[in-house]
Design a protein around this motif. Structure first.
Motif, PDB file in Angstrom:
ATOM      1  N   ARG B   7       0.831  -1.208   0.000  1.00  0.00           N
ATOM      2  CA  ARG B   7       0.000   0.000   0.000  1.00  0.00           C
ATOM      3  C   ARG B   7       0.863   1.255   0.000  1.00  0.00           C
ATOM      4  O   ARG B   7       0.552   2.236  -0.676  1.00  0.00           O
ATOM      5  CB  ARG B   7      -0.946  -0.005   1.195  1.00  0.00           C
ATOM      6  N   ALA B  10       1.952   1.718  -3.441  1.00  0.00           N
ATOM      7  CA  ALA B  10       0.875   2.240  -4.293  1.00  0.00           C
ATOM      8  C   ALA B  10       0.818   3.760  -4.177  1.00  0.00           C
ATOM      9  O   ALA B  10       0.666   4.472  -5.176  1.00  0.00           O
ATOM     10  CB  ALA B  10      -0.470   1.623  -3.903  1.00  0.00           C
ATOM     11  N   VAL B  11       0.971   4.263  -2.952  1.00  0.00           N
ATOM     12  CA  VAL B  11       0.974   5.713  -2.739  1.00  0.00           C
ATOM     13  C   VAL B  11       2.186   6.328  -3.451  1.00  0.00           C
ATOM     14  O   VAL B  11       2.079   7.351  -4.137  1.00  0.00           O
ATOM     15  CB  VAL B  11       1.029   6.049  -1.235  1.00  0.00           C
ATOM     16  N   ARG B  13       3.864   5.189  -6.031  1.00  0.00           N
ATOM     17  CA  ARG B  13       3.712   5.188  -7.487  1.00  0.00           C
ATOM     18  C   ARG B  13       2.727   6.252  -7.940  1.00  0.00           C
ATOM     19  O   ARG B  13       2.936   6.922  -8.955  1.00  0.00           O
ATOM     20  CB  ARG B  13       3.256   3.806  -7.963  1.00  0.00           C
ATOM     21  N   LYS B  14       1.651   6.387  -7.195  1.00  0.00           N
ATOM     22  CA  LYS B  14       0.649   7.402  -7.569  1.00  0.00           C
ATOM     23  C   LYS B  14       1.267   8.798  -7.506  1.00  0.00           C
ATOM     24  O   LYS B  14       1.079   9.622  -8.399  1.00  0.00           O
ATOM     25  CB  LYS B  14      -0.543   7.289  -6.625  1.00  0.00           C
ATOM     26  N   VAL B 121      -5.523   2.219   3.460  1.00  0.00           N
ATOM     27  CA  VAL B 121      -4.166   2.720   3.689  1.00  0.00           C
ATOM     28  C   VAL B 121      -4.087   3.342   5.092  1.00  0.00           C
ATOM     29  O   VAL B 121      -4.999   4.026   5.532  1.00  0.00           O
ATOM     30  CB  VAL B 121      -3.767   3.738   2.591  1.00  0.00           C
TER      31      VAL B 121
END
Ligand SMILES: Nc1ncnc2c1ncn2[C@@H]1O[C@H](COP(=O)(O)OP(=O)(O)OP(=O)(O)O)[C@@H](O)[C@H]1O
Ligand SMILES: [Mg+2]
Lengths: 311, 265
Positions: B7, B10-11, B13-14, B121
């Motif tokens: 998670r 993911a943050v 990459r975003k 998250v």
């Protein structure tokens, strides 16, 4: 599938109590309405139930998770099982539909192939298909709102909270969204819908909680409508002359005057004969009397009116 | 508190994706390294252009009476490079400040924080992901700037030095040990401030004040009060390491959804 049970939920911000005394239950697969005017505490309630704010007092359980949250799990289980459409869409403007949705799929650690199947179906239905790779910053308000709804659903939550889902939508999109909500409920998802718009709630929900900082009523809409009972009485001459007689009744009734028509607002159906008898006794010549269901709106406004400013 | 690397990534990459699409921010991030690489080249070139200029001797003697007067240009080149490192350090502090004030306060400004916090998250994953998204590009930019500086200095200084001036031990230690400590500091301050103020520009300005002590140090060095060198930078590095630890302690207060949600000023 489990529903929602709320017991005595309360939230204070400093000295101000945003909402208190909330208790209600929502059955699995039900579309439940949280109805109340601006500042009533709808958003605060939803934030407590989605684990964003810790309740000041009270308890709740939803999807098998208890609130207040135990600190060790940090609400991850709850968050995986609930979906939230926030008041503002809150999308990443520079990212595309695909990138926005992918991010939330990853945060929820769902199977992306499955999630995309659902997402594509929803995008199709919301008329957003084919625009997956455009940055969402260029989208209209309604498109953003619809995308935010899709995002709230990508992880197939058991319970979905929708904070004013049709705000900013044109009538046609509003209907598409309402139909989608109804269908999701038929699939067995529990939905909680916040609104200050009575008509929206009327179209979608069977039961509502009317709140204005405290719980004013939890009722089915049929019950609410019945609470809005009234008796339309046609009397000879000016109806105003007979109003005084009504004030002598042992129960309190409201009234509205319109020439020779007197609308008497009742608490219970059984009061109608007493009202007519009272008027006749006072010497009124009653031409006709028939029960009129008050519009739902009035029943609702009565509920949210402050005790002090009742008319 | 639970922590899932997936998670946090993911943050990360975003945020990187968002950064790549933020042209304005990218340009403002590149302006600083440009100045920091080009300015010392100009100074070195001034020394190399006329290495026997008697004026240079006077400057060298001002800084060090025992200087070898047969090669003052080389002495001055080494001196400016040792001094310049403190200015170079502005970059590892400031670039993460630019990125993270945007990344954290931006979530509040754009109202994306609430849907984000409603997802699984955790605040810790969020802060880790965002910090990575700010530190990785910053360290890359600083390293790249250092490589350009080395190449530039060696080319410009060759007629005088006849050997490689950079990289030297002090700069290598500085770029790969001290600069990351500074980057951690800049990022931490920006995250802490922007989680509180919720306005990326204000956060940037407040966090930007953190570079002022560096400017003060530079002034002291150029005025001859402070002598830059390996032990001098080691002391600065030690101080920043302590500040980094303080930031970690302070950041634990962030890891509360409610605080993040309701703090607007
Ligand atoms: N973070 C906060 N800090 C202080 N007070 C708050 C906060 N959030 C909400 N409130 C207060 O709580 C009350 C309820 O607000 P809430 O946003 O829940 O209302 P609402 O029913 O959603 O209204 P609306 O229909 O306008 O969206 C308001 O008086 C508001 O000022
Ligand atoms: Mg609201």
């Amino acid at each position: 599938m489990q529903g929602i049970r709320v017991e005595g939920l309360k939230k204070c911000f400093g000295a101000r109590t945003a909402v208190e005394g909330l208790s209600f239950e929502v059955a699995p697969g039900e579309v439940f309405g949280l109805l109340g005017p601006n500042g009533a505490g709808k958003t605060t309630t939803v934030r407590m139930l989605t684990g964003l704010l810790a309740p000041t007092a009270g308890r709740a359980s939803l999807c098998g998770v208890e609130l207040p949250l135990r600190s060790d799990d940090d609400g991850v289980t709850l968050r995986r099982r609930v979906g939230l459409l926030t008041e503002q869409p809150g999308l990443y403007d520079r990212l595309s539909i695909r990138e926005n949705l992918e991010f939330f799929m990853r945060l929820n650690e769902v199977d992306e192939v499955q999630a995309w199947k659902l997402a594509h179906a929803l995008l199709e239905r919301f008329d957003l298909a084919g625009r997956e790779d455009e940055p969402v910053g260029g989208f209209s308000k309604g498109m953003r709102q619809k995308l935010a709804i899709v995002r709230a659903l990508v992880h197939s939550p058991e319970v979905v909270f929708l904070d004013e889902p049709t705000s900013g939508l044109d009538p046609q999109s509003g209907r598409v969204v309402r139909d989608a909500i109804a269908e999701l409920a038929r699939e067995g998802r529990t939905m909680v819908l916040c609104s200050h718009n009575l008509h929206e709630v009327e179209r979608l929900c069977a039961r509502v909680a009317v709140i204005k900082n405290t719980l004013r009523s939890v009722a089915s809409l049929t019950e609410l409508r019945r609470e809005g009972l009234a008796l339309d009485v046609m009397v000879e001459g000016e109806a105003a002359a007979w109003v005084k007689a009504l004030e002598r009744l042992p129960f309190t009734v409201g009234h509205q005057l319109d020439g020779s028509r007197l609308r008497v607002l009742l608490d219970r159906e059984a009061q109608s004969p007493d009202v007519i008898a009272c008027l006749v006794q006072a010497g009124a010549r009653v031409h006709s009397a028939h029960r009129a269901a008050r519009p739902l709106e009035e029943a609702y406004l009565d509920l949210v009116r402050e005790a002090g400013d009742a008319s | 508190m639970s922590f899932r690397l997936s998670r946090a990534l993911a943050v990360y990459r975003k945020d990187l994706l968002d950064l790549r699409k933020n042209r304005a921010l990218l340009w403002s991030m590149l302006a600083l390294p440009l100045v920091i690489v080009v300015t010392p080249l100009g100074i070195v070139w001034a020394y190399v252009r006329n290495p026997t200029d008697p004026g240079l001797k006077a400057i060298a003697l001002y800084y060090d009476l025992t200087v070898d007067l047969t090669n003052v240009a080389r002495f001055l080149i080494d001196k400016v490079l040792a001094d310049w490192f403190v200015i170079y350090l502005v970059m590892p502090v400031f670039v993460p400040i630019l990125i993270s004030s945007h990344a954290v306060a931006g979530e509040k400004e754009k109202r994306t924080l609430e849907p984000l916090l409603a997802s699984p998250v955790t605040p810790l994953e969020l802060v880790v992901g965002k910090s990575l998204a700010s530190l990785v590009p910053s360290v890359l930019i600083c390293t790249l700037a250092f490589v350009l500086l080395c190449v530039g200095v060696d080319v410009v200084a060759w007629p005088v030095a006849k050997s490689l001036v950079l990289p030297n031990g002090m700069w290598l230690f500085g770029v790969f040990v001290i600069a990351p400590l500074f980057a951690f500091f800049g990022n931490g301050v920006a995250v802490l401030i922007s989680a509180r103020v919720g306005d990326s520009r204000l956060a940037q300005q407040l966090a930007g004040l953190m570079v002022l002590p560096l400017v003060g140090l530079a002034a002291g060095q150029f005025g001859g009060w402070l002598k830059a060198g390996p032990s001098y930078y080691a002391v600065i590095g030690g101080v920043v390491l302590l500040l980094d630890l303080a930031i970690i302690v302070a950041a634990r207060r962030l890891f509360d959804r409610e605080r993040l949600m309701t703090r607007w000023g």
